[in-house]
Design a protein around this motif. Sequence first.
Motif, PDB file in Angstrom:
ATOM      1  N   LEU A  71       0.836  -1.200   0.000  1.00  0.00           N
ATOM      2  CA  LEU A  71       0.000   0.000   0.000  1.00  0.00           C
ATOM      3  C   LEU A  71       0.872   1.253   0.000  1.00  0.00           C
ATOM      4  O   LEU A  71       1.819   1.362   0.788  1.00  0.00           O
ATOM      5  CB  LEU A  71      -0.917   0.022   1.216  1.00  0.00           C
ATOM      6  N   ALA A  72       0.536   2.172  -0.884  1.00  0.00           N
ATOM      7  CA  ALA A  72       1.162   3.496  -0.900  1.00  0.00           C
ATOM      8  C   ALA A  72       0.103   4.492  -0.442  1.00  0.00           C
ATOM      9  O   ALA A  72      -0.682   4.992  -1.250  1.00  0.00           O
ATOM     10  CB  ALA A  72       1.670   3.836  -2.299  1.00  0.00           C
ATOM     11  N   ILE A  73       0.056   4.753   0.856  1.00  0.00           N
ATOM     12  CA  ILE A  73      -0.970   5.626   1.429  1.00  0.00           C
ATOM     13  C   ILE A  73      -0.514   7.072   1.241  1.00  0.00           C
ATOM     14  O   ILE A  73       0.465   7.513   1.851  1.00  0.00           O
ATOM     15  CB  ILE A  73      -1.199   5.311   2.913  1.00  0.00           C
ATOM     16  N   VAL A  74      -1.222   7.813   0.382  1.00  0.00           N
ATOM     17  CA  VAL A  74      -0.834   9.185   0.046  1.00  0.00           C
ATOM     18  C   VAL A  74      -1.392  10.133   1.103  1.00  0.00           C
ATOM     19  O   VAL A  74      -2.604  10.207   1.297  1.00  0.00           O
ATOM     20  CB  VAL A  74      -1.364   9.578  -1.342  1.00  0.00           C
ATOM     21  N   PRO A  75      -0.523  10.873   1.809  1.00  0.00           N
ATOM     22  CA  PRO A  75      -1.027  11.818   2.808  1.00  0.00           C
ATOM     23  C   PRO A  75      -1.863  12.913   2.167  1.00  0.00           C
ATOM     24  O   PRO A  75      -1.636  13.306   1.016  1.00  0.00           O
ATOM     25  CB  PRO A  75       0.252  12.400   3.426  1.00  0.00           C
ATOM     26  N   ALA A  76      -2.840  13.409   2.916  1.00  0.00           N
ATOM     27  CA  ALA A  76      -3.665  14.508   2.421  1.00  0.00           C
ATOM     28  C   ALA A  76      -2.805  15.758   2.232  1.00  0.00           C
ATOM     29  O   ALA A  76      -1.835  15.995   2.953  1.00  0.00           O
ATOM     30  CB  ALA A  76      -4.798  14.784   3.403  1.00  0.00           C
ATOM     31  N   LYS A  77      -3.175  16.550   1.259  1.00  0.00           N
ATOM     32  CA  LYS A  77      -2.471  17.814   1.007  1.00  0.00           C
ATOM     33  C   LYS A  77      -2.514  18.712   2.243  1.00  0.00           C
ATOM     34  O   LYS A  77      -1.521  19.360   2.590  1.00  0.00           O
ATOM     35  CB  LYS A  77      -3.120  18.506  -0.188  1.00  0.00           C
ATOM     36  N   SER A  78      -3.658  18.729   2.931  1.00  0.00           N
ATOM     37  CA  SER A  78      -3.795  19.554   4.130  1.00  0.00           C
ATOM     38  C   SER A  78      -2.931  19.037   5.273  1.00  0.00           C
ATOM     39  O   SER A  78      -2.577  19.801   6.176  1.00  0.00           O
ATOM     40  CB  SER A  78      -5.262  19.599   4.574  1.00  0.00           C
ATOM     41  N   ARG A  79      -2.583  17.779   5.250  1.00  0.00           N
ATOM     42  CA  ARG A  79      -1.702  17.223   6.281  1.00  0.00           C
ATOM     43  C   ARG A  79      -0.242  17.617   6.012  1.00  0.00           C
ATOM     44  O   ARG A  79       0.531  17.862   6.943  1.00  0.00           O
ATOM     45  CB  ARG A  79      -1.834  15.699   6.322  1.00  0.00           C
ATOM     46  N   LEU A  80       0.099  17.675   4.745  1.00  0.00           N
ATOM     47  CA  LEU A  80       1.468  18.038   4.374  1.00  0.00           C
ATOM     48  C   LEU A  80       1.670  19.553   4.404  1.00  0.00           C
ATOM     49  O   LEU A  80       2.765  20.035   4.732  1.00  0.00           O
ATOM     50  CB  LEU A  80       1.774  17.487   2.979  1.00  0.00           C
ATOM     51  N   TYR A  81       0.613  20.307   4.082  1.00  0.00           N
ATOM     52  CA  TYR A  81       0.705  21.769   4.059  1.00  0.00           C
ATOM     53  C   TYR A  81      -0.400  22.386   4.929  1.00  0.00           C
ATOM     54  O   TYR A  81      -1.261  23.121   4.436  1.00  0.00           O
ATOM     55  CB  TYR A  81       0.587  22.280   2.626  1.00  0.00           C
ATOM     56  N   PRO A  82      -0.367  22.128   6.242  1.00  0.00           N
ATOM     57  CA  PRO A  82      -1.391  22.699   7.122  1.00  0.00           C
ATOM     58  C   PRO A  82      -1.214  24.198   7.321  1.00  0.00           C
ATOM     59  O   PRO A  82      -2.150  24.873   7.774  1.00  0.00           O
ATOM     60  CB  PRO A  82      -1.186  21.936   8.433  1.00  0.00           C
ATOM     61  N   GLU A  83      -0.044  24.738   7.005  1.00  0.00           N
ATOM     62  CA  GLU A  83       0.218  26.146   7.263  1.00  0.00           C
ATOM     63  C   GLU A  83      -0.590  27.084   6.382  1.00  0.00           C
ATOM     64  O   GLU A  83      -0.656  28.295   6.641  1.00  0.00           O
ATOM     65  CB  GLU A  83       1.715  26.443   7.104  1.00  0.00           C
ATOM     66  N   TYR A  84      -1.217  26.546   5.332  1.00  0.00           N
ATOM     67  CA  TYR A  84      -1.986  27.402   4.428  1.00  0.00           C
ATOM     68  C   TYR A  84      -3.505  27.210   4.543  1.00  0.00           C
ATOM     69  O   TYR A  84      -4.252  27.810   3.766  1.00  0.00           O
ATOM     70  CB  TYR A  84      -1.564  27.147   2.970  1.00  0.00           C
ATOM     71  N   ILE A  85      -3.976  26.387   5.461  1.00  0.00           N
ATOM     72  CA  ILE A  85      -5.424  26.120   5.507  1.00  0.00           C
ATOM     73  C   ILE A  85      -6.195  27.232   6.204  1.00  0.00           C
ATOM     74  O   ILE A  85      -7.426  27.264   6.147  1.00  0.00           O
ATOM     75  CB  ILE A  85      -5.733  24.766   6.176  1.00  0.00           C
ATOM     76  N   GLY A  86      -5.516  28.163   6.856  1.00  0.00           N
ATOM     77  CA  GLY A  86      -6.190  29.296   7.475  1.00  0.00           C
ATOM     78  C   GLY A  86      -7.099  28.876   8.608  1.00  0.00           C
ATOM     79  O   GLY A  86      -6.737  28.067   9.462  1.00  0.00           O
ATOM     80  N   ASP A  87      -8.328  29.439   8.602  1.00  0.00           N
ATOM     81  CA  ASP A  87      -9.295  29.165   9.662  1.00  0.00           C
ATOM     82  C   ASP A  87     -10.131  27.912   9.400  1.00  0.00           C
ATOM     83  O   ASP A  87     -11.025  27.596  10.193  1.00  0.00           O
ATOM     84  CB  ASP A  87     -10.243  30.361   9.831  1.00  0.00           C
ATOM     85  N   ASN A  88      -9.884  27.238   8.309  1.00  0.00           N
ATOM     86  CA  ASN A  88     -10.654  26.033   7.994  1.00  0.00           C
ATOM     87  C   ASN A  88     -10.308  24.925   8.986  1.00  0.00           C
ATOM     88  O   ASN A  88      -9.153  24.779   9.386  1.00  0.00           O
ATOM     89  CB  ASN A  88     -10.357  25.571   6.563  1.00  0.00           C
ATOM     90  N   ARG A  89     -11.310  24.142   9.329  1.00  0.00           N
ATOM     91  CA  ARG A  89     -11.131  23.104  10.336  1.00  0.00           C
ATOM     92  C   ARG A  89     -11.386  21.726   9.741  1.00  0.00           C
ATOM     93  O   ARG A  89     -12.364  21.526   9.016  1.00  0.00           O
ATOM     94  CB  ARG A  89     -12.075  23.339  11.521  1.00  0.00           C
ATOM     95  N   ILE A  90     -10.512  20.794  10.069  1.00  0.00           N
ATOM     96  CA  ILE A  90     -10.637  19.422   9.593  1.00  0.00           C
ATOM     97  C   ILE A  90     -11.533  18.658  10.552  1.00  0.00           C
ATOM     98  O   ILE A  90     -11.424  18.796  11.775  1.00  0.00           O
ATOM     99  CB  ILE A  90      -9.250  18.763   9.502  1.00  0.00           C
ATOM    100  N   SER A  91     -12.440  17.839  10.026  1.00  0.00           N
ATOM    101  CA  SER A  91     -13.370  17.084  10.857  1.00  0.00           C
ATOM    102  C   SER A  91     -12.599  16.101  11.744  1.00  0.00           C
ATOM    103  O   SER A  91     -11.521  15.623  11.370  1.00  0.00           O
ATOM    104  CB  SER A  91     -14.381  16.331   9.999  1.00  0.00           C
ATOM    105  N   PRO A  92     -13.132  15.799  12.932  1.00  0.00           N
ATOM    106  CA  PRO A  92     -12.420  14.912  13.866  1.00  0.00           C
ATOM    107  C   PRO A  92     -12.040  13.566  13.258  1.00  0.00           C
ATOM    108  O   PRO A  92     -10.963  13.036  13.547  1.00  0.00           O
ATOM    109  CB  PRO A  92     -13.418  14.750  15.014  1.00  0.00           C
ATOM    110  N   LEU A  93     -12.908  13.002  12.409  1.00  0.00           N
ATOM    111  CA  LEU A  93     -12.617  11.699  11.815  1.00  0.00           C
ATOM    112  C   LEU A  93     -11.344  11.732  10.991  1.00  0.00           C
ATOM    113  O   LEU A  93     -10.609  10.741  10.915  1.00  0.00           O
ATOM    114  CB  LEU A  93     -13.795  11.255  10.941  1.00  0.00           C
ATOM    115  N   ARG A  94     -11.051  12.876  10.373  1.00  0.00           N
ATOM    116  CA  ARG A  94      -9.921  12.969   9.454  1.00  0.00           C
ATOM    117  C   ARG A  94      -8.632  13.443  10.120  1.00  0.00           C
ATOM    118  O   ARG A  94      -7.568  13.376   9.505  1.00  0.00           O
ATOM    119  CB  ARG A  94     -10.277  13.911   8.305  1.00  0.00           C
TER     120      ARG A  94
END
Length: 380
Positions: A128-151
């Motif tokens: 398995l090649a589990i690709v990390p989410a873009k927001s996980r690799l670049y959280p510094e640009y997500i601003g005030d957006n919030r990731i759901s607890p499941l994710r």
Amino acid sequence: MTRSWQKFYVALFVGVLVLLFLWSMRGVFSYRTPNQYSVLDGGLAKTFESHYDKQFPVKDIGTNVWAALDYVVFGVGRPGVVIGEQEWLYSDEEFKPVADGQQHLRDNLALIRGVRDYLAQRDVQLVLAIVPAKSRLYPEYIGDNRISPLRQDLYQRFHQEVRRLDIPAPDLLAPLLAAKAEGPLFLRTDTHWTPRGADLVARQLSETLKRSLTLNGEPQTFVTEATEQKPYEGDLTRFLPLAPLFAGLMPAPDQLQHYKTELPESGGGVDALLGDSEIPVTLVGTSYSANPNWNFAGALREHLQRDLSNHAEDGQGPMVPMLRYLQSDELNDAPAQVVIWEFPERYLPMANDFSDFDADWLADLKSSTRKQQLVSRTQP
């Protein structure tokens, strides 16, 4: 939204309606009755409608206006995109909660286990090649957006589950994080990785495989060369319908460097080589693997020093291409030694459309109970 903002938004809405109404009169007053027309069968009405649409494309204008208001005033786009800082765009699939997400997660893990067993019965190793989410690799640009607890811990949980299933899955997040300072690994306006990010992942997978087994066939020297660099408007920009009226508000395009991988002596690329030689590796996955813009399959060929068969598909998620591969003649007639399954983490808790597959076959696949030790022979 405060009451003052609500009033402002309503006032803008009314103002735009008035302007659109006045503009629409141009189409009415400029209409000229054709020399030949029919009233009874609606011919005259059709000619007027066609003329009016050409003079006043209200749908496109209205879409542009409201998209611009949402983007500039509220910092949001159409469903499908999350607006970050510094013109970074993210797929909303990385943020939003999923109805019945926990159940989908369990169902998908059961299918992953079934795929492992199905391949192992044919003496094929799954990686398995589990690709990390873009927001996980670049959280510094997500601003005030919030990731759901499941994710929030989905990547780590995914790895924990596949370790429990005894499926090789090298950590791809750590090397990507370590290489961030050296250049972009994901595109700013697109869901996908850059060719550089794809190459780094291909290198990591190749090193993992080489440590755990010896691939069949003779090593081949695949060479990757840069071809052209040009502006690239990422797939997430389609959720910002600002053009043509407000095209200037769009995020600047990414600069995408394209690459080509081939055997120097072949002269015709790798596709011409798939017929005769033994192919020990099969790649299955999503548009991260299928789209040639990222050259992921080419990078794998270069670092593995082996050819591969690519069964990845655009727009189908990771599950459907894998199920199609399991039912393919290639697996039954000439199974590979290793199957690399590229699987973006965000798909794990999502529902799938399996309407094209036999329900009983899927149920058997999900209920696989074969002992884990039978698939542990190449665990890194």
